[in-house]
Motif scaffolding. Structure first.
Motif, PDB file in Angstrom:
ATOM      1  N   GLU A 198     -60.643  51.619 -18.225  1.00 57.52           N
ATOM      2  CA  GLU A 198     -61.247  52.952 -18.325  1.00 57.52           C
ATOM      3  C   GLU A 198     -62.256  53.228 -17.214  1.00 57.52           C
ATOM      4  OE1 GLU A 198     -60.463  55.384 -20.232  1.00 57.52           O
ATOM      5  OE2 GLU A 198     -59.056  54.371 -21.585  1.00 57.52           O
ATOM      6  N   GLY A 199     -62.469  52.227 -16.354  1.00 60.38           N
ATOM      7  CA  GLY A 199     -63.371  52.436 -15.221  1.00 60.38           C
ATOM      8  C   GLY A 199     -64.825  52.566 -15.614  1.00 60.38           C
ATOM      9  N   LEU A 200     -65.239  51.865 -16.665  1.00 65.07           N
ATOM     10  CA  LEU A 200     -66.609  52.027 -17.134  1.00 65.07           C
ATOM     11  C   LEU A 200     -67.643  51.488 -16.149  1.00 65.07           C
ATOM     12  CD1 LEU A 200     -66.278  51.383 -20.971  1.00 65.07           C
ATOM     13  CD2 LEU A 200     -66.178  53.515 -19.685  1.00 65.07           C
ATOM     14  N   ILE A 201     -67.208  50.688 -15.190  1.00 66.60           N
ATOM     15  CA  ILE A 201     -68.044  50.328 -14.054  1.00 66.60           C
ATOM     16  C   ILE A 201     -67.534  51.017 -12.792  1.00 66.60           C
ATOM     17  CG2 ILE A 201     -68.927  48.464 -12.599  1.00 66.60           C
ATOM     18  CD1 ILE A 201     -70.021  48.434 -15.440  1.00 66.60           C
ATOM     19  N   SER A 202     -66.232  50.933 -12.553  1.00 69.50           N
ATOM     20  CA  SER A 202     -65.680  51.375 -11.263  1.00 69.50           C
ATOM     21  C   SER A 202     -65.914  52.851 -10.981  1.00 69.50           C
ATOM     22  CB  SER A 202     -64.175  51.061 -11.204  1.00 69.50           C
ATOM     23  OG  SER A 202     -63.452  51.805 -12.170  1.00 69.50           O
ATOM     24  N   ILE A 203     -65.912  53.698 -12.013  1.00 66.47           N
ATOM     25  CA  ILE A 203     -66.124  55.135 -11.790  1.00 66.47           C
ATOM     26  C   ILE A 203     -67.452  55.377 -11.072  1.00 66.47           C
ATOM     27  CG2 ILE A 203     -66.648  57.314 -12.969  1.00 66.47           C
ATOM     28  CD1 ILE A 203     -64.531  56.588 -15.034  1.00 66.47           C
ATOM     29  N   GLY A 204     -68.476  54.615 -11.441  1.00 69.54           N
ATOM     30  CA  GLY A 204     -69.795  54.817 -10.852  1.00 69.54           C
ATOM     31  C   GLY A 204     -69.898  54.448  -9.386  1.00 69.54           C
ATOM     32  N   TYR A 205     -68.880  53.745  -8.859  1.00 67.23           N
ATOM     33  CA  TYR A 205     -68.923  53.286  -7.469  1.00 67.23           C
ATOM     34  C   TYR A 205     -67.664  53.663  -6.691  1.00 67.23           C
ATOM     35  CZ  TYR A 205     -72.877  50.659  -9.225  1.00 67.23           C
ATOM     36  OH  TYR A 205     -74.077  50.315  -9.805  1.00 67.23           O
ATOM     37  N   ASP A 206     -66.855  54.536  -7.248  1.00 69.82           N
ATOM     38  CA  ASP A 206     -65.587  54.927  -6.640  1.00 69.82           C
ATOM     39  C   ASP A 206     -65.844  55.881  -5.470  1.00 69.82           C
ATOM     40  OD1 ASP A 206     -63.061  55.719  -5.963  1.00 69.82           O
ATOM     41  OD2 ASP A 206     -62.464  56.346  -7.980  1.00 69.82           O
ATOM     42  N   ASP A 207     -65.564  55.416  -4.259  1.00 75.75           N
ATOM     43  CA  ASP A 207     -65.818  56.224  -3.065  1.00 75.75           C
ATOM     44  C   ASP A 207     -64.921  57.458  -2.980  1.00 75.75           C
ATOM     45  OD1 ASP A 207     -67.847  54.574  -2.189  1.00 75.75           O
ATOM     46  OD2 ASP A 207     -66.494  53.283  -1.026  1.00 75.75           O
ATOM     47  N   LYS A 208     -63.861  57.500  -3.779  1.00 81.77           N
ATOM     48  CA  LYS A 208     -62.985  58.675  -3.789  1.00 81.77           C
ATOM     49  C   LYS A 208     -63.578  59.815  -4.615  1.00 81.77           C
ATOM     50  CE  LYS A 208     -58.850  55.783  -3.351  1.00 81.77           C
ATOM     51  NZ  LYS A 208     -57.605  55.320  -4.029  1.00 81.77           N
ATOM     52  N   LEU A 233     -66.160  43.075  -9.351  1.00 83.99           N
ATOM     53  CA  LEU A 233     -67.072  43.696 -10.305  1.00 83.99           C
ATOM     54  C   LEU A 233     -66.839  45.199 -10.441  1.00 83.99           C
ATOM     55  CD1 LEU A 233     -70.361  41.852  -9.235  1.00 83.99           C
ATOM     56  CD2 LEU A 233     -69.084  41.462 -11.349  1.00 83.99           C
ATOM     57  N   THR A 234     -66.232  45.803  -9.424  1.00 83.13           N
ATOM     58  CA  THR A 234     -65.970  47.248  -9.461  1.00 83.13           C
ATOM     59  C   THR A 234     -64.485  47.574  -9.629  1.00 83.13           C
ATOM     60  OG1 THR A 234     -65.877  47.296  -7.028  1.00 83.13           O
ATOM     61  CG2 THR A 234     -67.991  47.820  -8.067  1.00 83.13           C
ATOM     62  N   SER A 235     -63.706  46.598 -10.044  1.00 79.21           N
ATOM     63  CA  SER A 235     -62.266  46.797 -10.201  1.00 79.21           C
ATOM     64  C   SER A 235     -61.940  47.411 -11.562  1.00 79.21           C
ATOM     65  CB  SER A 235     -61.535  45.460 -10.069  1.00 79.21           C
ATOM     66  OG  SER A 235     -60.156  45.609 -10.350  1.00 79.21           O
ATOM     67  N   ASN A 236     -60.852  48.186 -11.616  1.00 85.95           N
ATOM     68  CA  ASN A 236     -60.355  48.673 -12.918  1.00 85.95           C
ATOM     69  C   ASN A 236     -59.072  47.957 -13.328  1.00 85.95           C
ATOM     70  OD1 ASN A 236     -58.542  49.803 -11.152  1.00 85.95           O
ATOM     71  ND2 ASN A 236     -59.006  51.936 -11.680  1.00 85.95           N
ATOM     72  N   ASP A 237     -58.807  46.830 -12.670  1.00 85.43           N
ATOM     73  CA  ASP A 237     -57.669  45.968 -13.026  1.00 85.43           C
ATOM     74  C   ASP A 237     -58.196  44.817 -13.880  1.00 85.43           C
ATOM     75  OD1 ASP A 237     -55.577  44.201 -13.227  1.00 85.43           O
ATOM     76  OD2 ASP A 237     -55.233  44.015 -11.064  1.00 85.43           O
ATOM     77  N   PRO A 238     -57.860  44.776 -15.170  1.00 85.49           N
ATOM     78  CA  PRO A 238     -58.398  43.734 -16.051  1.00 85.49           C
ATOM     79  C   PRO A 238     -58.133  42.319 -15.561  1.00 85.49           C
ATOM     80  CG  PRO A 238     -57.293  45.422 -17.339  1.00 85.49           C
ATOM     81  CD  PRO A 238     -56.989  45.720 -15.899  1.00 85.49           C
ATOM     82  N   SER A 239     -57.012  42.107 -14.872  1.00 87.85           N
ATOM     83  CA  SER A 239     -56.685  40.756 -14.403  1.00 87.85           C
ATOM     84  C   SER A 239     -57.539  40.341 -13.200  1.00 87.85           C
ATOM     85  CB  SER A 239     -55.201  40.671 -14.034  1.00 87.85           C
ATOM     86  OG  SER A 239     -54.910  41.519 -12.927  1.00 87.85           O
TER      87      SER A 239
END
Length: 539
Positions: free
Chosen positions: A102-112, A169-175
């Motif tokens: 769900e990007g609960l970390i990655s959304i906050g750092y997504d350069d897009k 740490l900023t990935s939205n891939d669980p693996s």
């Protein structure tokens, strides 16, 4: 014969039902309309609505499994071998996987994404997720804090080994996703991490160190990496040092500012979920011949809780909005200072008001509010960590004093910020809201008139008035909340209920009035006498 066997009776109570937390929330959608441009609003709300269904259909059940199967440390096997195995329910990992997806970390750092708005999206999801997270929001907070520490200190360019950790740490891939821990607290240290640190880093070579010491509490010990506070010794080791010597506390404080906002969202979401359950239950529970929703006293009780929950929610969301502006490089000097002031205030205020509110909420369920077979007692237990984790109320109140003692004339900047908030929305001409503004400005004038009499611009003098630090912090918090409620109600998205909430908060709840007695150093002795009267261990 009628009493020859046990009878359970025919009555069963229909339990409260939790609904999609986005669609069920009275404030979130309309606040997002205010904060986001049209295209971003549509994208974000579509995502939140979808995620809300996933929370109801999947996350709550996983959270229940986490509560029923707490972590277990197996130190030895059956043959006496030291194994130190941490046993976790699979539900814990599933919830962390969901957090990654769900990007609960990655959304906050997504350069897009637009850096001005991505934090609003991220923390809105965290606000919805927190009551169904099984406390996985703790490692998420540590992870976000680690990412921000790495980014703010430009560590990926200084230390190549940090680059992969940042990506994970900023990935939205669980693996591929990693979480981070925070290892700071030792036997002698809680809030005083600098003075209490008794862990030593011994240099091996380059950036490699070996840590020796004893951490009394380590957040997220199942994490893949951790930020550790240690004193530098000389030689031997295996950890990457990420800050310059004598800059450890300053560097890791970047993490604290983020985790304090996580603490704030946890308190807000806990209040919201308890109110959501209470209002649903009120439509189902019959007492003394009618539904609870038909009893004026019961509705008045929940309405009072609702006023506080909305005030706290806006304080939280405004701190997130300012965080986004700071990270986007678009915050004014005034906004940066108010973010510095608002962060400890939002954390201490929301954590503190959450406890009595949630306790009141449990009363709305009668005996079921105390029975461990449902989620209600857990909500109260979990909320208690908010007043302690990342700084107690007293510690954060002293942090507020440090801001006021700074060179930036924080009181004047606070006044400018509040006046700007009150003036930014002029969509309505409301007599009620004008009364609210008058009450709030009176409280603001009182604060600005009073504090200079007891506060001088030096840390030494400001620490002398620490006896009244809480009252100062709460006075500022209530003024922030009142201003945000008035601003929201004044906006075109505001409705009649928003006006009622603003009026109840500003005109009926009242603002904290500061009095010179709160700061009188001559009261320190009587305070001690009062506390330790008849105490067997004389001090």
């Amino acid at each position: 014969m009628i009493y020859s066997f046990a009878k359970t009776g025919h009555f069963t109570q229909v339990p409260p039902e939790l609904h999609n937390p986005f669609r069920d929330d009275p404030m979130l959608d309309r606040v997002l309309q205010r904060f986001l441009p049209v295209n971003a609003y549509k994208e974000v709300t579509k995502d939140l609505d979808r995620f809300g269904d996933r929370i109801i259909n999947e996350c709550h059940e996983l959270a229940k499994e986490c509560e029923n199967n707490p972590p277990k440390l197996e130190q030895f096997d059956a043959w006496g071998n030291r194994v130190d195995k941490l046993i976790l329910t699979p539900a814990w990992d599933k919830l962390k996987n969901i957090a990654a997806e769900e990007g609960l970390i990655s959304i906050g750092y997504d350069d897009k994404r637009d850096p001005l708005y991505r934090r609003i999206h991220q923390f809105s999801k965290l606000y919805m997720f927190s009551p169904a997270a099984g406390l996985t929001t703790c490692p998420l907070a540590m992870t976000d804090g680690a990412v921000k520490t790495i980014k703010e200190n430009n560590l990926t360019s200084k230390i190549p080994e940090i680059s992969e950790a940042y990506k994970r740490l900023t990935s939205n891939d669980p693996s591929y996703f990693w979480t981070s821990g925070q290892w700071m607290t030792e036997k002698a240290g809680g809030s005083d991490v600098g003075g209490g640190t008794d862990t030593y880093a011994t240099l091996i070579k380059g950036n490699q160190y070996r840590l020796n010491g004893y951490k009394w509490f380590s957040s997220a010990i199942d994490a893949n990496v951790s930020l550790v506070l240690a004193r530098v010794a000389d030689k031997n080791g295996e950890v990457v040092k990420i800050s310059d010597e004598d800059r450890g506390v300053a560097t890791i404080s970047t993490m604290l500012n983020v985790t304090r906002i996580y603490n704030t969202v946890g308190s807000c979401s806990a209040m919201r979920v308890v109110i959501a359950g209470a209002r649903d239950y009120a439509t189902k529970r019959v007492a003394f011949g009618q539904k609870l929703s038909d009893w004026p006293l019961h509705m008045a009780t929940i309405a009072k809780m609702e006023v506080q929950a909305r005030a706290s929610f806006l304080l939280f969301m405004e701190s997130v909005r300012l965080l986004g502006k700071q990270e986007a490089g678009k915050a004014t000097v005034n906004e940066l200072l108010n973010l510095r002031l608002m962060t400890p205030i939002a954390k201490l205020y929301n954590a503190k008001v959450a406890m009595p509110l949630i306790s009141e909420g449990l009363e709305c369920f009668g005996g079921q509010g105390y029975i461990e077979d449902n989620w209600l007692p857990q909500a109260l237990r979990d909320a208690q960590v908010g007043t302690i984790w990342e700084g107690t109320t007293n510690v954060l109140s002293l942090d507020v004093l440090r801001v006021l003692a700074g060179k930036e004339n924080a009181l004047e900047e606070f006044k400018k910020f509040i006046l700007c908030i009150l003036e930014e929305n002029k969509d309505k001409n409301s007599t009620k809201l004008e009364e609210c503004k008058k009450s709030l400005l009176n409280a603001l004038d009182h604060l600005l008139d009073f504090l200079p009499k007891v506060v001088e611009k030096s840390l030494e003098n400001i620490m002398r008035i620490d006896r009244g630090a809480r009252e100062i912090a709460f006075a500022i918090a209530k003024i922030y909340c009142g201003a945000f409620l008035i601003s929201h109600a004044s906006h075109q998205v505001g409705n009649e209920t928003d006006e009622d909430v603003a009026c109840r908060f500003c005109l009926e709840e009242g603002f904290v009035t500061l009095k010179s007695e709160m700061f009188d150093v001559n009261r320190i002795g009587p305070d001690r006498n009062m506390v330790f009267e008849n105490f067997k261990n004389k001090l």
